[in-house]
Write a protein that holds these residues in place. Sequence first.
Motif, short mmCIF file in Angstrom:
data_model
loop_
_atom_site.label_atom_id
_atom_site.label_comp_id
_atom_site.label_asym_id
_atom_site.label_seq_id
_atom_site.Cartn_x
_atom_site.Cartn_y
_atom_site.Cartn_z
N LEU A 15 0.82 -1.21 0.00
CA LEU A 15 0.00 0.00 0.00
C LEU A 15 0.86 1.26 0.00
N VAL A 16 1.91 1.26 0.80
CA VAL A 16 2.83 2.42 0.84
C VAL A 16 3.47 2.62 -0.53
N TRP A 17 3.89 1.52 -1.15
CA TRP A 17 4.51 1.62 -2.48
C TRP A 17 3.52 2.16 -3.50
N LEU A 18 2.28 1.70 -3.47
CA LEU A 18 1.27 2.19 -4.41
C LEU A 18 1.01 3.68 -4.21
N GLY A 23 1.80 9.28 -6.15
CA GLY A 23 2.36 10.63 -6.04
C GLY A 23 3.36 10.93 -7.15
N ALA A 24 4.19 9.94 -7.49
CA ALA A 24 5.18 10.13 -8.55
C ALA A 24 4.52 10.30 -9.91
N LEU A 25 3.48 9.51 -10.17
CA LEU A 25 2.79 9.63 -11.46
C LEU A 25 2.13 11.00 -11.63
N TRP A 26 1.55 11.52 -10.56
CA TRP A 26 0.91 12.82 -10.62
C TRP A 26 1.89 13.95 -10.36
N GLN A 27 3.11 13.63 -9.96
CA GLN A 27 4.13 14.61 -9.60
C GLN A 27 3.57 15.60 -8.58
N ASP A 28 2.84 15.04 -7.61
CA ASP A 28 2.20 15.85 -6.58
C ASP A 28 2.18 15.04 -5.29
N ASN A 33 -3.51 14.72 -2.21
CA ASN A 33 -3.27 13.77 -3.30
C ASN A 33 -2.81 12.42 -2.75
N LEU A 34 -1.95 12.43 -1.72
CA LEU A 34 -1.49 11.17 -1.13
C LEU A 34 -2.63 10.44 -0.43
N LEU A 35 -3.54 11.19 0.20
CA LEU A 35 -4.70 10.57 0.84
C LEU A 35 -5.58 9.90 -0.21
N PHE A 36 -5.82 10.61 -1.31
CA PHE A 36 -6.61 10.02 -2.40
C PHE A 36 -5.88 8.80 -2.98
N GLY A 37 -4.55 8.90 -3.11
CA GLY A 37 -3.76 7.75 -3.57
C GLY A 37 -3.87 6.57 -2.63
N ALA A 38 -3.93 6.83 -1.31
CA ALA A 38 -4.09 5.75 -0.34
C ALA A 38 -5.44 5.08 -0.51
N ILE A 42 -5.91 1.14 -1.50
CA ILE A 42 -6.73 0.19 -0.74
C ILE A 42 -7.76 -0.46 -1.65
N LEU A 43 -8.38 0.33 -2.50
CA LEU A 43 -9.36 -0.19 -3.46
C LEU A 43 -8.72 -1.22 -4.39
#
Length: 188
Positions: A15-18, A23-28, A33-38, A42-43
């Motif tokens: 999950l941390v890696w994803l 973040g790297a893909l969005w460069q943000d 953004n990290l919360l949405f990525g988390a 999980i999904l």
Amino acid sequence: MSRKPISFKTELPLLVWLVIVWGALWQDFSPGNLLFGALIAILVAKLFYLPPVELSGRFNILRAIPFALGFLAKVAAASYQVMYLAVLSGPKVRNAVVAVPLRSHSDLMVTATGHVISLIPGSLVVEVDRSTSTLYIHALNVTTPADIARIRREVQDIEAGLIRIMGTRAELDALRAEDRPATEGAAL
């Protein structure tokens, strides 16, 4: 396909890696953004079967530093060799695909070994047989059986280095047992 439950502790590195990849893909790397990525991570982890990455729980920094320096030296030497072959040999260079059986059956170790090999110019993993832990390596300038043996030895040496850095205790013990007869035979 039914999926056996995976503990959160086991799934946490994935999950941390994803989230980092997100973040790297969005460069943000903003908190939102990290919360949405988390949430996306999980999904993804719940909807798609991703086999758990079995970590050994050990990392030897004293082995990692010389390994990294040796890796950089191999990259530099291989870059020079590829340049030399491209400029002076041209289309006369012979290539081969070499099957290299690995000691470890751990997905992490097979993947790490394959990535290290693929990052060295002039070599590329073209196939992985997960059932037998065999890497099929495309290599440049292979003309003799001795070259094939050298490639196998180099790949297995890289795997041995990775086992010494982050392999399981069982893999490390097996590697030491493998090294011991060679050392004892040399002493006689």
